[in-house]
Motif scaffolding. Structure first.
Motif, PDB file in Angstrom:
ATOM      1  N   PRO A 139      19.022 -14.696  14.864  1.00 36.78           N
ATOM      2  CA  PRO A 139      18.559 -13.598  15.249  1.00 36.78           C
ATOM      3  C   PRO A 139      19.519 -12.268  14.740  1.00 36.78           C
ATOM      4  CG  PRO A 139      19.470 -14.411  17.157  1.00 36.78           C
ATOM      5  CD  PRO A 139      19.319 -15.484  16.019  1.00 36.78           C
ATOM      6  N   LEU A 140      18.954 -11.197  14.701  1.00 28.86           N
ATOM      7  CA  LEU A 140      19.739 -10.131  14.364  1.00 28.86           C
ATOM      8  C   LEU A 140      20.581  -9.515  15.269  1.00 28.86           C
ATOM      9  CD1 LEU A 140      16.639  -8.031  12.480  1.00 28.86           C
ATOM     10  CD2 LEU A 140      18.433  -9.404  11.302  1.00 28.86           C
ATOM     11  N   HIS A 141      21.765  -8.674  14.948  1.00 28.17           N
ATOM     12  CA  HIS A 141      22.478  -7.787  15.735  1.00 28.17           C
ATOM     13  C   HIS A 141      21.918  -6.532  15.957  1.00 28.17           C
ATOM     14  CE1 HIS A 141      25.605 -10.964  14.624  1.00 28.17           C
ATOM     15  NE2 HIS A 141      25.607 -11.203  15.958  1.00 28.17           N
ATOM     16  N   ALA A 142      21.318  -6.067  14.728  1.00 27.99           N
ATOM     17  CA  ALA A 142      20.616  -4.861  14.802  1.00 27.99           C
ATOM     18  C   ALA A 142      19.736  -4.801  13.570  1.00 27.99           C
ATOM     19  CB  ALA A 142      21.723  -3.637  14.596  1.00 27.99           C
ATOM     20  N   CYS A 143      18.758  -3.783  13.565  1.00 28.96           N
ATOM     21  CA  CYS A 143      17.715  -3.433  12.542  1.00 28.96           C
ATOM     22  C   CYS A 143      17.649  -2.124  12.347  1.00 28.96           C
ATOM     23  CB  CYS A 143      16.315  -4.336  12.870  1.00 28.96           C
ATOM     24  SG  CYS A 143      15.499  -4.127  11.446  1.00 28.96           S
ATOM     25  N   LEU A 144      17.933  -1.669  11.104  1.00 31.22           N
ATOM     26  CA  LEU A 144      17.699  -0.309  10.959  1.00 31.22           C
ATOM     27  C   LEU A 144      16.181   0.022  10.236  1.00 31.22           C
ATOM     28  CD1 LEU A 144      20.631   0.487   8.310  1.00 31.22           C
ATOM     29  CD2 LEU A 144      20.631   0.357  10.736  1.00 31.22           C
ATOM     30  N   THR A 145      15.650   0.890  10.844  1.00 28.10           N
ATOM     31  CA  THR A 145      14.320   1.367  10.481  1.00 28.10           C
ATOM     32  C   THR A 145      14.389   3.102  10.028  1.00 28.10           C
ATOM     33  OG1 THR A 145      13.675   2.365  12.710  1.00 28.10           O
ATOM     34  CG2 THR A 145      13.130   0.162  12.192  1.00 28.10           C
ATOM     35  N   PRO A 146      13.617   3.684   9.553  1.00 26.37           N
ATOM     36  CA  PRO A 146      13.814   4.859   8.920  1.00 26.37           C
ATOM     37  C   PRO A 146      13.870   5.811  10.315  1.00 26.37           C
ATOM     38  CG  PRO A 146      12.091   4.172   7.742  1.00 26.37           C
ATOM     39  CD  PRO A 146      12.442   3.223   8.622  1.00 26.37           C
ATOM     40  N   GLU A 147      13.483   5.476  11.350  1.00 30.24           N
ATOM     41  CA  GLU A 147      13.492   6.550  12.560  1.00 30.24           C
ATOM     42  C   GLU A 147      14.909   6.288  13.323  1.00 30.24           C
ATOM     43  OE1 GLU A 147      10.734   4.307  11.866  1.00 30.24           O
ATOM     44  OE2 GLU A 147       9.787   6.001  10.727  1.00 30.24           O
ATOM     45  N   ALA A 190       0.851  -1.134  -0.345  1.00 30.95           N
ATOM     46  CA  ALA A 190      -0.066   0.096  -0.017  1.00 30.95           C
ATOM     47  C   ALA A 190       0.872   1.352  -0.203  1.00 30.95           C
ATOM     48  CB  ALA A 190      -1.077  -0.033   1.175  1.00 30.95           C
ATOM     49  N   LEU A 191       2.018   1.077   0.289  1.00 33.88           N
ATOM     50  CA  LEU A 191       3.102   2.286   0.348  1.00 33.88           C
ATOM     51  C   LEU A 191       3.118   2.789  -1.183  1.00 33.88           C
ATOM     52  CD1 LEU A 191       5.964   1.272   2.632  1.00 33.88           C
ATOM     53  CD2 LEU A 191       4.106   3.006   3.307  1.00 33.88           C
ATOM     54  N   PRO A 192       3.344   4.293  -1.522  1.00 33.83           N
ATOM     55  CA  PRO A 192       3.474   4.628  -2.620  1.00 33.83           C
ATOM     56  C   PRO A 192       4.986   4.392  -2.752  1.00 33.83           C
ATOM     57  CG  PRO A 192       2.230   6.448  -1.416  1.00 33.83           C
ATOM     58  CD  PRO A 192       2.752   5.209  -0.251  1.00 33.83           C
ATOM     59  N   ALA A 193       5.452   4.567  -4.185  1.00 37.22           N
ATOM     60  CA  ALA A 193       6.831   4.430  -4.509  1.00 37.22           C
ATOM     61  C   ALA A 193       7.720   5.461  -3.847  1.00 37.22           C
ATOM     62  CB  ALA A 193       7.063   4.412  -5.866  1.00 37.22           C
ATOM     63  N   THR A 194       7.078   6.872  -3.630  1.00 44.46           N
ATOM     64  CA  THR A 194       7.899   7.977  -3.171  1.00 44.46           C
ATOM     65  C   THR A 194       7.993   7.819  -1.621  1.00 44.46           C
ATOM     66  OG1 THR A 194       5.488   9.024  -2.717  1.00 44.46           O
ATOM     67  CG2 THR A 194       7.026   9.689  -4.881  1.00 44.46           C
ATOM     68  N   GLU A 195       7.356   6.973  -0.904  1.00 42.62           N
ATOM     69  CA  GLU A 195       7.427   6.513   0.413  1.00 42.62           C
ATOM     70  C   GLU A 195       8.427   5.719   0.705  1.00 42.62           C
ATOM     71  OE1 GLU A 195       6.955   7.104   4.735  1.00 42.62           O
ATOM     72  OE2 GLU A 195       6.577   8.463   2.875  1.00 42.62           O
ATOM     73  N   VAL A 196       8.379   4.500  -0.261  1.00 36.44           N
ATOM     74  CA  VAL A 196       9.367   3.727  -0.274  1.00 36.44           C
ATOM     75  C   VAL A 196      10.756   4.196  -0.440  1.00 36.44           C
ATOM     76  CG1 VAL A 196      10.239   1.338  -1.151  1.00 36.44           C
ATOM     77  CG2 VAL A 196       7.889   1.760  -0.808  1.00 36.44           C
ATOM     78  N   SER A 197      10.828   5.217  -1.316  1.00 36.52           N
ATOM     79  CA  SER A 197      12.097   5.792  -1.630  1.00 36.52           C
ATOM     80  C   SER A 197      12.504   6.870  -0.557  1.00 36.52           C
ATOM     81  CB  SER A 197      12.025   6.845  -2.628  1.00 36.52           C
ATOM     82  OG  SER A 197      13.145   7.557  -3.077  1.00 36.52           O
ATOM     83  N   ARG A 198      11.587   7.524   0.116  1.00 33.76           N
ATOM     84  CA  ARG A 198      12.054   8.391   1.463  1.00 33.76           C
ATOM     85  C   ARG A 198      12.285   7.308   2.546  1.00 33.76           C
ATOM     86  NH1 ARG A 198      10.455   9.650   6.170  1.00 33.76           N
ATOM     87  NH2 ARG A 198       8.744   8.334   6.406  1.00 33.76           N
ATOM     88  N   ARG A 199      11.738   6.172   2.906  1.00 31.34           N
ATOM     89  CA  ARG A 199      11.985   5.514   4.025  1.00 31.34           C
ATOM     90  C   ARG A 199      13.286   4.866   3.463  1.00 31.34           C
ATOM     91  NH1 ARG A 199       6.605   2.771   6.082  1.00 31.34           N
ATOM     92  NH2 ARG A 199       5.324   4.621   6.110  1.00 31.34           N
ATOM     93  N   SER A 200      13.599   4.563   2.288  1.00 33.64           N
ATOM     94  CA  SER A 200      14.969   3.924   2.132  1.00 33.64           C
ATOM     95  C   SER A 200      16.218   5.192   1.984  1.00 33.64           C
ATOM     96  CB  SER A 200      14.988   3.488   0.449  1.00 33.64           C
ATOM     97  OG  SER A 200      13.913   2.253   0.366  1.00 33.64           O
ATOM     98  N   THR A 201      16.060   6.056   1.770  1.00 33.74           N
ATOM     99  CA  THR A 201      17.017   7.045   2.171  1.00 33.74           C
ATOM    100  C   THR A 201      17.166   7.371   3.814  1.00 33.74           C
ATOM    101  OG1 THR A 201      16.309   8.072   0.110  1.00 33.74           O
ATOM    102  CG2 THR A 201      17.615   9.492   1.887  1.00 33.74           C
TER     103      THR A 201
END
Length: 190
Positions: free
Chosen positions: A177-185, A16-27
């Motif tokens: 398990p992960l050692h870390a996880c990146l989120t946009p925030e 449901a995410l617009p491509a622009t939002e995927v791009s913003r979060r990826s950055t």
């Protein structure tokens, strides 16, 4: 929450995410990597190439940043093998020729294979993760099998467009398990 339910929910949310939002979060994911990790110490980095159809995080900005700012950090990407259960990993350079797989994922052709034990960091795709560092992927176990072949000091870093869920209830012994996880925030450390 169970993995199957998380897969359904997160796939629907992501689609449901617009491509622009995927791009913003990826950055924003790239900024988290730049600010919180000693990438200069990495010699080999494993990065997945995004399946655009799945609205996965766009890892190309990360790859291009590594090439431009950290040329001593070599990049490798996965290719699902014909057996449908294993990954092999290939050196990715700006000159590498890519073809789209049946899953819509760019894959290198004619590139040099890289051993799993070579990686200092693995940037992992996921659909969801929890506050304890467990992840939910697409359910095939590719990455769990691959990560058992890596060195014990290899960093396992998830890339998520969404924050974590409190707990994945059906974790099994083979889940790495992960050692870390990146989120946009922020970066979640485990």
């Amino acid at each position: 929450m169970h993995k199957a339910e998380l897969r359904r929910q997160m796939l629907a949310l992501r689609r449901a995410l617009p491509a622009t939002e995927v791009s913003r979060r990826s950055t924003a994911l790239l900024r988290q990597l730049q600010q919180h990790f000693e990438v200069v110490q990495w010699r080999w980095v494993h990065v997945f190439l995004p399946a655009a159809r799945q609205q996965e995080p766009d890892t190309w900005p990360i790859i291009q940043w590594l090439w431009a700012e950290h040329p001593t950090a070599q990049v490798a990407v996965p290719v699902v093998q014909a057996d449908g259960i294993t990954l092999r990993h290939y050196h990715l350079t700006p000159e590498t020729h890519l073809v789209e797989s049946r899953w819509g994922i760019p894959e290198p052709t004619g590139a040099t294979e890289v051993a799993s034990a070579a990686f200092d960091a693995v940037l992992l795709p996921l659909l969801a993760f929890d506050e304890r560092g467990h992840r939910v992927g697409y359910g095939k176990g590719f990455y769990d099998r691959f990560l058992t072949e890596c060195r014990s000091e290899t960093l396992c870093i998830g890339l998520s467009l969404e924050p974590p869920v409190p707990q994945i209830t059906d974790v099994w012994l083979g889940d790495v398990p992960l050692h870390a996880c990146l989120t946009p925030e922020r970066v979640w450390w485990f």
